[in-house]
Write a protein that holds these residues in place. Sequence first.
Motif, short mmCIF file in Angstrom:
data_model
loop_
_atom_site.label_atom_id
_atom_site.label_comp_id
_atom_site.label_asym_id
_atom_site.label_seq_id
_atom_site.Cartn_x
_atom_site.Cartn_y
_atom_site.Cartn_z
N VAL A 32 -7.31 11.31 -5.13
CA VAL A 32 -6.86 9.94 -4.90
C VAL A 32 -7.66 9.30 -3.77
N THR A 33 -7.61 7.98 -3.74
CA THR A 33 -8.24 7.22 -2.67
C THR A 33 -7.61 5.84 -2.62
N THR A 34 -8.14 4.97 -1.78
CA THR A 34 -7.67 3.58 -1.68
C THR A 34 -8.86 2.65 -1.65
N ALA A 35 -8.61 1.39 -1.91
CA ALA A 35 -9.68 0.39 -1.85
C ALA A 35 -10.25 0.33 -0.43
N HIS A 36 -9.38 0.45 0.56
CA HIS A 36 -9.85 0.38 1.95
C HIS A 36 -10.75 1.56 2.29
N ASP A 37 -10.34 2.76 1.89
CA ASP A 37 -11.17 3.95 2.16
C ASP A 37 -12.52 3.86 1.45
N ILE A 38 -12.52 3.35 0.23
CA ILE A 38 -13.78 3.20 -0.49
C ILE A 38 -14.68 2.21 0.23
N LEU B 271 0.01 -9.05 17.30
CA LEU B 271 -1.10 -8.96 16.35
C LEU B 271 -0.68 -8.20 15.10
N ILE B 272 -1.31 -8.55 14.00
CA ILE B 272 -1.09 -7.87 12.72
C ILE B 272 -2.26 -6.93 12.49
N THR B 273 -1.99 -5.64 12.42
CA THR B 273 -3.07 -4.66 12.22
C THR B 273 -3.07 -4.08 10.82
N ASN B 274 -2.02 -4.30 10.06
CA ASN B 274 -1.95 -3.79 8.69
C ASN B 274 -2.52 -4.83 7.73
N THR B 275 -3.69 -4.55 7.20
CA THR B 275 -4.33 -5.50 6.28
C THR B 275 -4.28 -4.97 4.85
N ASP B 276 -3.19 -4.31 4.50
CA ASP B 276 -3.01 -3.87 3.12
C ASP B 276 -3.04 -5.07 2.18
N ASN B 277 -2.45 -6.17 2.62
CA ASN B 277 -2.50 -7.43 1.88
C ASN B 277 -2.93 -8.54 2.83
N ALA C 279 -20.40 -6.36 4.97
CA ALA C 279 -21.14 -5.10 5.12
C ALA C 279 -21.72 -4.96 6.52
N THR C 280 -21.99 -6.06 7.20
CA THR C 280 -22.59 -6.01 8.53
C THR C 280 -21.62 -5.49 9.57
N THR C 281 -20.39 -5.97 9.55
CA THR C 281 -19.43 -5.65 10.61
C THR C 281 -18.24 -4.82 10.13
N GLY C 282 -18.01 -4.76 8.83
CA GLY C 282 -16.81 -4.10 8.33
C GLY C 282 -15.59 -5.00 8.33
N GLN C 283 -15.76 -6.26 8.67
CA GLN C 283 -14.63 -7.18 8.73
C GLN C 283 -14.00 -7.34 7.35
N ILE C 284 -12.68 -7.27 7.31
CA ILE C 284 -11.94 -7.46 6.07
C ILE C 284 -11.77 -8.96 5.81
N LEU C 285 -12.21 -9.41 4.64
CA LEU C 285 -12.09 -10.81 4.27
C LEU C 285 -10.94 -11.05 3.29
N TYR C 286 -10.59 -10.00 2.56
CA TYR C 286 -9.53 -10.11 1.55
C TYR C 286 -9.02 -8.70 1.27
N ALA C 287 -7.72 -8.57 1.04
CA ALA C 287 -7.16 -7.27 0.67
C ALA C 287 -5.93 -7.47 -0.19
N LYS C 288 -5.85 -6.67 -1.24
CA LYS C 288 -4.68 -6.66 -2.11
C LYS C 288 -4.30 -5.21 -2.37
N GLN C 289 -3.16 -4.80 -1.83
CA GLN C 289 -2.74 -3.40 -1.93
C GLN C 289 -3.90 -2.45 -1.63
N ALA C 290 -4.62 -2.77 -0.57
CA ALA C 290 -5.83 -2.03 -0.24
C ALA C 290 -5.56 -0.64 0.30
N ALA C 291 -4.33 -0.38 0.75
CA ALA C 291 -3.98 0.94 1.27
C ALA C 291 -3.14 1.74 0.28
#
Length: 421
Positions: free
Chosen positions: A194-200, A38-44, A62-74
Amino acid sequence: MRQTIAIALSVVIVAAGSIVALAETGKPQNSTQGSSTLITNTDNYRVSQVPLAAPSAELIDATTGQILYAKQAATMRYPASIVKLMTSLIALEQVKKGQLTLHSIIPVSQAAYKVAQTPGLSVAYLDPSQRVSLQRMLELMYVVSADDAAVAVADAIGGSESAFAQMMNREAAKLHMTHTHYTNASGLQNSKQVTTAHDIGILTRYLITKYPVVLTYASMPGMDISPGNYGHTYDQLLGQYQGLNGLKTGSTSQAGYCFVGTAVRNGHHLISIVLGDSSFPNVFQDTAALLDFGFQNFHRLSLNAENTPLAQMVTVSGGANQTLPVVTHQPITALAMHHDKVSMQLSTLTQKAPIAKGQQVGDALVIVNRTVVSKVPVYAAQNDPKASFLTEAWRNLMRSAHQGSRKIVDAVVHKVQHLIG
């Protein structure tokens, strides 16, 4: 003679094999077979499907927190006024605890007044003579991104902005915002903030779920700042993008242009995070592209009903039953595109007895195309006490028999093959 010996040895094989089978009957089975792939890193994630100008972005359900798209999110970046999301969360937590109310008067501190007098900042021109409620301070932070209002709230709650920043960091740690550090309440540039898109995304989902009142503030098109001074929202998508109801803009020369957007269509609620864009037009264009991607390409699948046992079970080391049915306290769903392969599996292999009914024993991983996109806590559906002394003794005997009989079987098979051959 050889035939007789072979038959006798075959009987030994069958007997030993029976012991192996008996020993393996109660052997815990691996419920997460294949999890190593499995791939657990969804930075991209799905980056090629939505070309963006921004260097960092994320789109989540917003309902589940599921990631639909990520670009350098970490990737860590400067947050600018997106920081005010955490400032408002701390304030609303104080309201929940009964330390404040939305009608409580927030004094305009000297530090806040100094910010109000600083050219080039987003401010509400507050001064110490004013009596301003917490609710109005929050409105000023969301509508006109008032830095002086954020500092006043921080001083009132924390005693100083630095002490308030410590509260912000403690809250970030509780939310598992692992790449975020706060130094002030307003978002004014600081190299250590500092922060990240994922943390936000984590923060935003928590904030709007627990305190949806912030969406009321964020959806205001403008407000009177002072007599004859009307402040318009910085959110250029508000009223222009169908279903958009917030949430927060931010910009500094070092952070670039940032925007956290939330939108609802047909009961489907999405959160977009775009950081480091080169202009406000770009950041809103990227936001619209992300939200369009989510609304136009995904449909919701039901994977497991609330309080319904999952197909997989958790093994319990030293338990009376050894296997434990598990449930979730919420439905498990996934957003998927047409050709996506969606599955679900447990993250936990083994728990140690005793286990009490209702105890969290792991997570259900939602997997889309081998990528873990969300997880839901799972809880024991029943008690599993420690096994009795006799039960454990029998299991140890079977384990020993299993190990010994394996060696017997291997030796006998080799002898039979030699005699027959």
